[in-house]
Design a protein around this motif. Structure first.
Motif, PDB file in Angstrom:
ATOM      1  N   GLY A 153       0.861  -1.186   0.000  1.00  0.00           N
ATOM      2  CA  GLY A 153       0.000   0.000   0.000  1.00  0.00           C
ATOM      3  C   GLY A 153       0.893   1.229   0.000  1.00  0.00           C
ATOM      4  O   GLY A 153       0.791   2.089   0.878  1.00  0.00           O
ATOM      5  N   GLY A 205       3.968   7.224  -1.860  1.00  0.00           N
ATOM      6  CA  GLY A 205       5.354   6.791  -1.732  1.00  0.00           C
ATOM      7  C   GLY A 205       6.169   7.331  -0.577  1.00  0.00           C
ATOM      8  O   GLY A 205       7.376   7.120  -0.539  1.00  0.00           O
ATOM      9  N   SER A 206       5.529   8.002   0.377  1.00  0.00           N
ATOM     10  CA  SER A 206       6.342   8.604   1.451  1.00  0.00           C
ATOM     11  C   SER A 206       6.991   7.545   2.352  1.00  0.00           C
ATOM     12  O   SER A 206       8.139   7.700   2.769  1.00  0.00           O
ATOM     13  N   TRP A 207       6.272   6.477   2.633  1.00  0.00           N
ATOM     14  CA  TRP A 207       6.869   5.414   3.464  1.00  0.00           C
ATOM     15  C   TRP A 207       8.024   4.764   2.717  1.00  0.00           C
ATOM     16  O   TRP A 207       9.067   4.460   3.294  1.00  0.00           O
ATOM     17  N   ASP A 266       1.619  -1.044  -4.801  1.00  0.00           N
ATOM     18  CA  ASP A 266       0.297  -0.421  -4.629  1.00  0.00           C
ATOM     19  C   ASP A 266      -0.532  -0.666  -5.882  1.00  0.00           C
ATOM     20  O   ASP A 266      -0.005  -0.728  -6.993  1.00  0.00           O
ATOM     21  N   GLN A 294      -2.446   1.440  -7.000  1.00  0.00           N
ATOM     22  CA  GLN A 294      -2.399   2.701  -7.739  1.00  0.00           C
ATOM     23  C   GLN A 294      -0.964   3.001  -8.181  1.00  0.00           C
ATOM     24  O   GLN A 294      -0.017   2.563  -7.549  1.00  0.00           O
ATOM     25  N   ASP A 324      -1.995  -5.324  -7.425  1.00  0.00           N
ATOM     26  CA  ASP A 324      -2.971  -5.598  -6.365  1.00  0.00           C
ATOM     27  C   ASP A 324      -2.403  -6.723  -5.494  1.00  0.00           C
ATOM     28  O   ASP A 324      -2.020  -7.768  -6.025  1.00  0.00           O
ATOM     29  N   VAL A 325      -2.350  -6.520  -4.189  1.00  0.00           N
ATOM     30  CA  VAL A 325      -1.779  -7.570  -3.323  1.00  0.00           C
ATOM     31  C   VAL A 325      -2.599  -8.852  -3.336  1.00  0.00           C
ATOM     32  O   VAL A 325      -2.105  -9.901  -2.947  1.00  0.00           O
ATOM     33  N   ASP A 371       0.626  -0.140   5.038  1.00  0.00           N
ATOM     34  CA  ASP A 371      -0.207   1.037   5.334  1.00  0.00           C
ATOM     35  C   ASP A 371      -1.468   0.960   4.466  1.00  0.00           C
ATOM     36  O   ASP A 371      -2.134   1.964   4.238  1.00  0.00           O
TER      37      ASP A 371
HETATM   38  N1  SAM Z   1       2.102   4.728   2.978  1.00  0.00           N
HETATM   39  C1  SAM Z   1       1.685   5.525   1.805  1.00  0.00           C
HETATM   40  C2  SAM Z   1       2.567   6.749   1.737  1.00  0.00           C
HETATM   41  O1  SAM Z   1       3.155   7.109   2.768  1.00  0.00           O
HETATM   42  O2  SAM Z   1       2.686   7.371   0.667  1.00  0.00           O
HETATM   43  C3  SAM Z   1       0.204   5.881   1.901  1.00  0.00           C
HETATM   44  C4  SAM Z   1      -0.690   4.667   1.737  1.00  0.00           C
HETATM   45  S1  SAM Z   1      -2.419   5.021   1.598  1.00  0.00           S
HETATM   46  C5  SAM Z   1      -2.858   5.461   3.225  1.00  0.00           C
HETATM   47  C6  SAM Z   1      -3.154   3.417   1.412  1.00  0.00           C
HETATM   48  C7  SAM Z   1      -2.860   2.744   0.094  1.00  0.00           C
HETATM   49  O3  SAM Z   1      -3.321   1.367   0.101  1.00  0.00           O
HETATM   50  C8  SAM Z   1      -3.563   3.405  -1.104  1.00  0.00           C
HETATM   51  O4  SAM Z   1      -2.608   3.988  -1.959  1.00  0.00           O
HETATM   52  C9  SAM Z   1      -4.283   2.219  -1.778  1.00  0.00           C
HETATM   53  O5  SAM Z   1      -4.247   2.270  -3.192  1.00  0.00           O
HETATM   54  C10 SAM Z   1      -3.521   1.017  -1.243  1.00  0.00           C
HETATM   55  N2  SAM Z   1      -4.246  -0.246  -1.420  1.00  0.00           N
HETATM   56  C11 SAM Z   1      -5.530  -0.510  -1.103  1.00  0.00           C
HETATM   57  N3  SAM Z   1      -5.875  -1.754  -1.490  1.00  0.00           N
HETATM   58  C12 SAM Z   1      -4.769  -2.302  -2.063  1.00  0.00           C
HETATM   59  C13 SAM Z   1      -4.503  -3.569  -2.676  1.00  0.00           C
HETATM   60  N4  SAM Z   1      -5.440  -4.510  -2.760  1.00  0.00           N
HETATM   61  N5  SAM Z   1      -3.261  -3.800  -3.177  1.00  0.00           N
HETATM   62  C14 SAM Z   1      -2.301  -2.835  -3.084  1.00  0.00           C
HETATM   63  N6  SAM Z   1      -2.509  -1.631  -2.528  1.00  0.00           N
HETATM   64  C15 SAM Z   1      -3.725  -1.349  -2.021  1.00  0.00           C
END
Ligand code: SAM
Length: 184
Positions: free
Chosen positions: A30, A34-36, A54, A56, A72-73, A96
């Motif tokens: 997730g 990309g900050s993490w 991610d 996205q 997609d995970v 995350d």
């Molecule tokens: N840690 C990130 C950062 O610091 O930039 C922010 C993450 S954001 C809170 C949650 C992310 O989980 C979203 O970008 C979303 O697309 C991703 N996500 C949700 N379902 C997912 C899946 N099935 N597979 C991969 N990523 C997923």
């Protein structure tokens, strides 16, 4: 500067639990925008590597010790398996992941739990013995059961609510330290 403010949550978690060391391989689930991933890359340094995944895409460009993959995970996409293979077992797996919120509390909680369960499955398969796993969860009546499911596989399990996580938000992080291996 970082791609998102959520970096503060990971910084706090690292300060509290000493998650990172130079040279580690890290899987960041997730990861967009990309900050993490950026922070993890800085902490593991040039001898380490971070794979951010991610569903996205991100517009951000990363240094060489970072791979970002749009996947997609829940999929067993070959490019995901291929990206993980040379880096496994990971020293650290951080998630995350959050579902798209629906405004229906129970649905959001259930969707969050599914993401956590998937992250845990990945951890069982790809985490190094002695490694750590952290996962964001929307707290609900099921959170305790999820934590209990992790318990046999880790030396220590903690709940963590960062200061930088808004107080009205129901998200917490479960921090599972010292992986004992998939046989518990
Ligand atoms: N840690 C990130 C950062 O610091 O930039 C922010 C993450 S954001 C809170 C949650 C992310 O989980 C979203 O970008 C979303 O697309 C991703 N996500 C949700 N379902 C997912 C899946 N099935 N597979 C991969 N990523 C997923």
């Amino acid at each position: 500067n970082y791609a998102a403010r959520s970096v503060y949550k990971l910084k706090e978690m690292d300060k509290r639990f000493k998650l990172f060391k130079p040279g580690q391989t890290v899987l960041d689930l997730g990861a967009a925008p990309g900050s993490w991933t950026q922070f993890a890359g800085e902490r593991v340094g040039k001898t380490g590597h971070v794979l951010g995944v991610d569903i996205q895409e991100t517009k951000h460009s990363f240094p060489e010790n970072i791979t970002f993959l749009q996947a997609d995970v829940f999929s067993d996409a070959p490019e995901l398996l291929e990206a993980m293979e040379p880096l496994r077992p990971f020293d650290l797996i951080i998630s995350d992941m959050a579902p798209k919120t629906t405004g229906i509390k129970f649905a959001d909680q259930a969707n969050s739990l599914e993401l956590c369960e998937r992250a845990f499955e990945v951890a069982l398969k790809y985490l190094k013995t002695g490694g750590h796993f952290t996962v964001k969860i929307f707290e609900s009546g099921d959170t305790k059961d999820f934590r209990d499911a992790l318990r046999p596989y880790f030396g220590k399990i903690k709940n963590f609510k960062p200061y930088s996580s808004r107080s009205e938000s129901k998200e917490i992080f479960i921090v599972a330290l010292g992986f004992k291996g998939a046989d518990g």
